[in-house]
Motif scaffolding. Sequence first.
Motif, PDB file in Angstrom:
ATOM      1  N   GLN A  56      35.903  45.938  33.070  1.00  0.00           N
ATOM      2  CA  GLN A  56      35.286  46.532  34.418  1.00  0.00           C
ATOM      3  C   GLN A  56      33.966  46.520  34.527  1.00  0.00           C
ATOM      4  N   LYS A  57      33.404  47.307  33.357  1.00  0.00           N
ATOM      5  CA  LYS A  57      31.892  47.644  33.372  1.00  0.00           C
ATOM      6  C   LYS A  57      31.311  46.427  33.362  1.00  0.00           C
ATOM      7  N   LYS A  58      31.422  45.375  32.417  1.00  0.00           N
ATOM      8  CA  LYS A  58      30.832  44.192  32.218  1.00  0.00           C
ATOM      9  C   LYS A  58      30.789  43.248  33.783  1.00  0.00           C
ATOM     10  N   LYS A  59      32.091  43.378  34.472  1.00  0.00           N
ATOM     11  CA  LYS A  59      31.957  42.763  35.841  1.00  0.00           C
ATOM     12  C   LYS A  59      31.007  43.607  36.627  1.00  0.00           C
ATOM     13  N   THR A  60      30.985  44.801  36.544  1.00  0.00           N
ATOM     14  CA  THR A  60      30.094  45.644  37.452  1.00  0.00           C
ATOM     15  C   THR A  60      28.648  45.340  37.110  1.00  0.00           C
ATOM     16  N   ILE A  61      28.309  45.087  35.968  1.00  0.00           N
ATOM     17  CA  ILE A  61      26.927  44.586  35.345  1.00  0.00           C
ATOM     18  C   ILE A  61      26.577  43.428  36.222  1.00  0.00           C
ATOM     19  N   GLU A  84      38.641  46.020  42.096  1.00  0.00           N
ATOM     20  CA  GLU A  84      40.081  46.070  42.424  1.00  0.00           C
ATOM     21  C   GLU A  84      40.591  44.618  42.384  1.00  0.00           C
ATOM     22  N   LYS A  85      39.987  43.724  43.047  1.00  0.00           N
ATOM     23  CA  LYS A  85      40.602  42.285  42.985  1.00  0.00           C
ATOM     24  C   LYS A  85      40.442  41.758  41.540  1.00  0.00           C
ATOM     25  N   GLU A  86      39.334  41.807  40.815  1.00  0.00           N
ATOM     26  CA  GLU A  86      39.213  41.138  39.889  1.00  0.00           C
ATOM     27  C   GLU A  86      39.937  42.018  38.540  1.00  0.00           C
ATOM     28  N   MET A  87      40.198  43.123  38.624  1.00  0.00           N
ATOM     29  CA  MET A  87      41.044  43.713  37.696  1.00  0.00           C
ATOM     30  C   MET A  87      42.589  44.013  37.779  1.00  0.00           C
ATOM     31  N   ALA A  88      42.990  43.292  38.820  1.00  0.00           N
ATOM     32  CA  ALA A  88      44.476  43.532  39.399  1.00  0.00           C
ATOM     33  C   ALA A  88      45.223  42.980  38.467  1.00  0.00           C
ATOM     34  N   ASP A  89      45.041  41.729  37.806  1.00  0.00           N
ATOM     35  CA  ASP A  89      46.117  41.198  36.687  1.00  0.00           C
ATOM     36  C   ASP A  89      45.975  42.192  35.385  1.00  0.00           C
ATOM     37  N   PHE A  90      44.793  42.653  35.195  1.00  0.00           N
ATOM     38  CA  PHE A  90      44.685  43.583  34.045  1.00  0.00           C
ATOM     39  C   PHE A  90      45.505  44.756  34.332  1.00  0.00           C
ATOM     40  N   GLN A  91      45.433  45.532  35.504  1.00  0.00           N
ATOM     41  CA  GLN A  91      46.107  46.682  35.632  1.00  0.00           C
ATOM     42  C   GLN A  91      47.744  46.554  35.709  1.00  0.00           C
ATOM     43  N   THR A  92      48.116  45.288  36.315  1.00  0.00           N
ATOM     44  CA  THR A  92      49.453  44.856  36.142  1.00  0.00           C
ATOM     45  C   THR A  92      50.171  44.870  34.807  1.00  0.00           C
ATOM     46  N   GLN A  93      49.187  44.124  34.027  1.00  0.00           N
ATOM     47  CA  GLN A  93      49.510  44.109  32.582  1.00  0.00           C
ATOM     48  C   GLN A  93      49.611  45.367  31.881  1.00  0.00           C
ATOM     49  N   LEU A  94      48.874  46.263  32.207  1.00  0.00           N
ATOM     50  CA  LEU A  94      48.761  47.728  31.799  1.00  0.00           C
ATOM     51  C   LEU A  94      50.044  48.421  31.992  1.00  0.00           C
ATOM     52  N   LYS A  95      50.586  48.156  33.354  1.00  0.00           N
ATOM     53  CA  LYS A  95      51.397  48.762  33.970  1.00  0.00           C
ATOM     54  C   LYS A  95      52.838  48.356  33.037  1.00  0.00           C
ATOM     55  N   ASP A  96      53.012  47.007  32.827  1.00  0.00           N
ATOM     56  CA  ASP A  96      54.095  46.268  32.184  1.00  0.00           C
ATOM     57  C   ASP A  96      54.216  46.909  31.036  1.00  0.00           C
ATOM     58  N   MET A  97      53.061  47.155  29.946  1.00  0.00           N
ATOM     59  CA  MET A  97      52.967  47.569  28.836  1.00  0.00           C
ATOM     60  C   MET A  97      53.462  49.003  28.638  1.00  0.00           C
ATOM     61  N   VAL A  98      53.029  49.665  29.602  1.00  0.00           N
ATOM     62  CA  VAL A  98      53.500  51.182  29.691  1.00  0.00           C
ATOM     63  C   VAL A  98      54.945  51.382  29.972  1.00  0.00           C
ATOM     64  N   GLU A  99      55.524  50.547  30.890  1.00  0.00           N
ATOM     65  CA  GLU A  99      56.960  50.644  31.087  1.00  0.00           C
ATOM     66  C   GLU A  99      57.778  50.159  29.872  1.00  0.00           C
ATOM     67  N   GLU A 100      57.329  49.083  29.207  1.00  0.00           N
ATOM     68  CA  GLU A 100      57.781  48.482  27.890  1.00  0.00           C
ATOM     69  C   GLU A 100      57.903  49.469  26.802  1.00  0.00           C
ATOM     70  N   HIS A 101      56.819  50.405  26.700  1.00  0.00           N
ATOM     71  CA  HIS A 101      56.725  51.459  25.545  1.00  0.00           C
ATOM     72  C   HIS A 101      57.492  52.582  26.229  1.00  0.00           C
TER      73      HIS A 101
END
Length: 260
Positions: A56-61, A84-101
């Motif tokens: 996210q910081k790299k995309k901001t830069i 928010e648009k660029e990071m949407a897939d990463f946030q979805t992946q994180l959500k899935d990982m949290v649920e799996e854990h």
Amino acid sequence: MADIVKKHNTSYARYEELINRRDELKKEAFQYHADYVREFGDLILELFRKKIECIQKKKTIEYCQAALNHGKSVDQAHLQAYLEKEMADFQTQLKDMVEEHEAALKSTVVTEKDLLEIKRIYHRLVKKIHPDINPAVTGSEELMDLWHRVSLSYSCNDLKALQELEILVMQALESASFDALDIPDIEEKIIELEREIKEIMETDPYQYKFLLADSKAVEAKKEDIKAEMKTYEDYNKQLDEILEEILGSGVKITWQMNCQ
């Protein structure tokens, strides 16, 4: 229900044996994956959060640099919408990982006695409604639904659900009518099952079995993850310095990571 035609040679017995073996290995792989998540999940989640923070910081830069290159000011609202648009897939992946854990942490240990009964019930149901054993099952919405539920319960080691499903399967079969069936191309199917079994055993998550059985390897894996986190922490600091240069001294950005 008419009996399935079984070859007088050993092909049918071998076919059924391989189906049970494949499904058992799949279930073991599912359990090894859950064990892996329980063992390393906290560290893996922390590492992934650090990764997406850097992304996210790299995309901001990149966004800010492009604006400045064109002599434009940085609009924070537009920047946030872009992120928010660029990071949407990463946030979805994180959500899935949290649920799996969380699911892995909630899973319970099953006794050897229950595991044996689970295996017995599953093998009985395989003979009756496994679509590979009895292709006619695919023509029954009710039996296919029951089969999917059986497969899920077997994977999750849910003895109670399997016991209940066996009763439902028997009731459904009483009203079903199938002609005697042969299994076409059984020799080719045996070869394919043998290939599939070999692939399962040689790849993750089944291979986690050997890592998890070695306490030294487990500790080494944890140290590797921590070392990788350190590299992202260092990279994060470098990105902060670059942002400071681009946006000017004293300029602050409020990060809205929404990391769960």
